[in-house]
Structure formats: structure tokens, C-alpha cells
Design a protein around this motif. Structure first.
Motif, PDB file in Angstrom:
ATOM      1  N   ILE B  58       0.727  -1.211   0.109  1.00  0.00           N
ATOM      2  CA  ILE B  58       0.075   0.055  -0.006  1.00  0.00           C
ATOM      3  C   ILE B  58       0.864   1.245   0.098  1.00  0.00           C
ATOM      4  CG2 ILE B  58      -1.738   1.317   1.275  1.00  0.00           C
ATOM      5  CD1 ILE B  58      -3.028  -1.217   0.245  1.00  0.00           C
ATOM      6  N   GLU B  59       2.007   1.226   0.706  1.00  0.00           N
ATOM      7  CA  GLU B  59       3.089   2.212   0.861  1.00  0.00           C
ATOM      8  C   GLU B  59       3.693   2.403  -0.542  1.00  0.00           C
ATOM      9  OE1 GLU B  59       4.335   1.968   5.353  1.00  0.00           O
ATOM     10  OE2 GLU B  59       5.933   1.534   3.882  1.00  0.00           O
ATOM     11  N   ARG B  60       3.569   1.585  -1.352  1.00  0.00           N
ATOM     12  CA  ARG B  60       4.032   1.755  -2.784  1.00  0.00           C
ATOM     13  C   ARG B  60       2.510   2.092  -3.626  1.00  0.00           C
ATOM     14  NH1 ARG B  60       8.530  -2.649  -3.887  1.00  0.00           N
ATOM     15  NH2 ARG B  60       8.209  -2.116  -5.962  1.00  0.00           N
ATOM     16  N   ARG B  61       1.441   2.314  -3.091  1.00  0.00           N
ATOM     17  CA  ARG B  61       0.281   2.674  -3.943  1.00  0.00           C
ATOM     18  C   ARG B  61      -0.234   1.540  -4.712  1.00  0.00           C
ATOM     19  NH1 ARG B  61      -0.024   8.250  -3.239  1.00  0.00           N
ATOM     20  NH2 ARG B  61      -1.485   8.378  -4.427  1.00  0.00           N
ATOM     21  N   ALA B  62       0.227   0.215  -4.374  1.00  0.00           N
ATOM     22  CA  ALA B  62      -0.234  -1.047  -5.027  1.00  0.00           C
ATOM     23  C   ALA B  62      -1.830  -1.243  -4.203  1.00  0.00           C
ATOM     24  CB  ALA B  62       0.601  -2.032  -4.858  1.00  0.00           C
ATOM     25  N   PHE B  63      -2.391  -2.094  -5.159  1.00  0.00           N
ATOM     26  CA  PHE B  63      -3.855  -2.565  -4.709  1.00  0.00           C
ATOM     27  C   PHE B  63      -3.561  -3.830  -3.777  1.00  0.00           C
ATOM     28  CE2 PHE B  63      -8.304  -3.718  -6.442  1.00  0.00           C
ATOM     29  CZ  PHE B  63      -8.691  -3.666  -5.381  1.00  0.00           C
ATOM     30  N   ALA B  64      -3.808  -3.928  -2.601  1.00  0.00           N
ATOM     31  CA  ALA B  64      -3.329  -4.948  -1.997  1.00  0.00           C
ATOM     32  C   ALA B  64      -4.407  -5.299  -0.489  1.00  0.00           C
ATOM     33  CB  ALA B  64      -1.861  -4.899  -1.457  1.00  0.00           C
ATOM     34  N   TYR B  65      -4.637  -6.373  -0.487  1.00  0.00           N
ATOM     35  CA  TYR B  65      -5.702  -6.889   0.599  1.00  0.00           C
ATOM     36  C   TYR B  65      -5.208  -8.293   1.160  1.00  0.00           C
ATOM     37  CZ  TYR B  65     -10.316  -6.618   2.757  1.00  0.00           C
ATOM     38  OH  TYR B  65     -11.451  -6.592   4.018  1.00  0.00           O
TER      39      TYR B  65
END
Lengths: 208, 208
Positions: B58-65
Motif C-alpha cells: 500500500i505504501e507503494r500505492r499498490a492495490f493489496a488486501y
């Protein structure tokens, strides 16, 4: 070190669960998560408009995804038929999956007839205030039936399908949908733009 | 116009479904979708490491969950118990939901014991090649039991829980996991970094 000798760190197992909250996600993604729940008769245009909205959102680099019969009925809900209790379970699972997507910060668009107010309101109750956006795709039955893209109305009229929404099963129209698409006077692009406008005006997505 | 008089446009209903393909999503998001399937004993650190990886992404602005017991067992799978067939259905639904997330372009991390090779391989078979990343959180039973963050091993040893993985139910370790985390010699940050390195090296996420 990650071993039994370091009791305090082992306890981090529970402390660190859920390191990323909804605000952090929204800040990273540039938009909030939300469920856009499209409802309307078979052939009303839910899936077409939903996919157009999805494309417009992806073009803005948002996380958007359509849940519809194509990707849900054949996978997650492949064990369900069309009996009354299966239909309820179908919408329940879709609602729970939509909730997970919204929690993940996604703008998830669901495109299912979902004819019963009670089922839709149950999904609404799963979401934080403002994160359930009911989109009523209001296309008159006569138009849906004349269009009949999958030939289902014809089969229903021939008695090959029973409990068909709008014919021998009820459709309970939303009373106060967040977005009301009167498709008789809208193109697909105009309908999609109306949905995007709602998201903009309610600060779900940022100004582009 | 969106009405019955325009037959060709009505046919667009089917043409336009799925306007956004996986490539377009990956281009917009800056990374591909994939399932990171964490497997390991209870207390091995799956959820802790998974949430740390999620935060880094998320810190790399990826979509993660992260999908885990907290957000799945109480919602989507709240109708399932712990009987053998319910456990299979539990993992099946999680696999199907993970597939939807990956299709949406998300890096979805699942953190469930998932002790049976067959069940994990079934999920792998749902995904395109390269989009299922099995992450074996390899923590010896003695350490998991000494750690016992939820007190479950104690209850199992006392006979209050039966069919407990690692005690009176088998855990089938992955034979060729994509990522093998030998946690005895790794901190949480080091383990998370090893997962991120795999994603980088396999072009699932772009260089930061």
C-alpha cells in the motif's frame, strides 16, 4: 528474531493485524472504497452501464471492478441454483464479497437483478454509511422485453422459465436510490456519466 | 439512445461486457493482480507477515488486501462450521474470492492454515500461470505451540478442540512453494521483504 524465545514479539502477532486502515488506503489510492449496487430488470442495461463506469474509473487509475453473473455464478456461486433459498444465498454472498472489495478500497460495481428490497437493504446494512450506492437502472419492462438480449423473456413467455422477474415474479423498485438512471432518455455514456458525477459530488472519488 | 428502437445498440449489451482487460488494469495500476497464498500452522505468523506485506505494498500505492479469518469467517463464510465438508467449502470460497480480487488487478494475500495440498492446488488451478504464489510460512510446531497466540494449542492438548492441525490432524507442507519463509531465522520485516523481493523479481510489481 521470530521465535519462541522472544515472547513480546510473538505477541505482535495479534497487535499488528490490520496495519492498514481505510483512511490509509484512501490516501494511497486517491479514492474511497464503495459498493455501487446496480439493480433493475433483466435486459435493463445494468452490466453494460456498469462496465462503462468501470472503464471510466480505471482510466482515472481508480480500483474498480464489476461483479456480475459471468464472474460470480460460474465460480463462487457455482453450487447455487435458482430456488428461492439459493437466490437469497446468491445475493448474500455477493453482498459479502462486495463488502470485502469496498474494505479493500475498491469501487466495486455489482450488476444483478436483485429484485427484493429486503435483500438489497441487507447488503446496505453491511456497509459503513455512504459506502453503499444503490443505482436503479430504470428501464421499463416493455423495453427490456423488446430488447431481450439473452432471449430469456421469450423463453419465459413460452413457459420454459418460471419465476421470471417482471413477469411471474415481482421486482421491487428502489424507493430512494442514490442514483436513478431513467434509461429511456439516456445513452450508455450519459448514464455512466451520471454515476461518475454522483461519486465526484459525494467525495468518493477525487476531482480528476 | 438507449431504447428498444435501436436494435444494434441493444446488442451492445453483450459486446461491451468486459471493456477492461487484465493488461489495461495492470497498466493503470502499475502492477499485475496475483494471489499470495500464505499457508502454515496455526501461530506460524501467516497473518502477521501478510499484513506487513500488505502495508509495504500500500505504501507503494499498490492495490493489496489480506483475506483472513477476521474478515471472511464472520461474513462470507459465517454459515460454515468446522466439519470436513465445511472446511473444504471454506477454502473453495476463499479461493474463488481470491480469484476475483486477482482478476480485479489486486495483490490479494490469503492467510489460512489450508493444510491440504489438494485444496491449495485446486485454488492454483483457478488462476492463470504465474498468478498463484504459494508462500510457505515454515515455523516448527514446537515454536507455534510455545507461542500459542490464541491459546488454541493449549485447548487442543486439553482435549477441548479436536482435529487440530499439527496435533491430531495432518499438515501437508508445500513441496515447491514459490516463497519459503523459514521463520526461525527471520524477523517479520525480513520475511515480508523476502515476499516483496519475489514479486519484484517476477515482474508482478514494478521497481519502486
Amino acid at each position: 528474531m521470530f521465535n519462541a524465545m522472544s515472547a513480546p514479539k510473538a505477541q505482535n502477532l495479534t497487535w499488528h493485524i490490520g496495519e492498514v486502515d481505510r483512511e490509509a488506503r484512501a490516501a494511497a489510492h486517491g479514492h474511497r472504497g464503495a459498493v455501487l449496487w446496480f439493480t433493475g430488470l433483466s435486459g435493463s442495461g445494468k452490466s453494460t452501464i456498469g462496465h462503462r463506469v468501470e472503464r471510466l474509473l480505471i482510466e482515472r487509475r481508480a480500483f474498480a471492478y464489476v461483479l456480475d453473473g459471468d464472474n460470480v455464478r460460474h465460480g463462487l456461486n457455482s453450487d447455487l441454483g435458482f430456488a428461492a433459498e439459493d437466490r437469497i444465498e446468491n445475493i448474500r454472498r455477493i453482498g459479502e464479497v462486495a463488502r470485502l472489495f469496498a474494505d479493500a478500497g475498491c469501487l466495486v460495481l455489482s450488476a444483478f437483478i436483485s429484485p427484493y428490497r429486503k435483500d438489497r437493504d441487507r447488503v446496505r446494512s453491511l456497509l459503513p454509511d455512504g459506502e453503499f450506492v444503490e443505482v436503479f437502472v430504470d428501464t421499463p419492462l416493455e423495453i427490456c422485453e423488446a430488447r431481450d438480449p439473452k432471449g430469456l423473456y421469450k423463453k419465459a413467455r413460452a413457459g420454459e422459465i418460471s419465476n421470471f422477474t417482471g413477469l411471474d415474479a415481482p421486482y421491487e423498485a428502489p424507493e430512494r436510490p442514490e442514483v436513478h438512471l431513467e434509461t429511456e432518455s439516456l445513452s450508455v455514456d450519459e448514464a455512466a456519466a451520471q454515476v461518475i458525477r454522483y461519486l465526484d459530488e459525494h467525495d468518493i472519488i477525487g476531482a480528476s
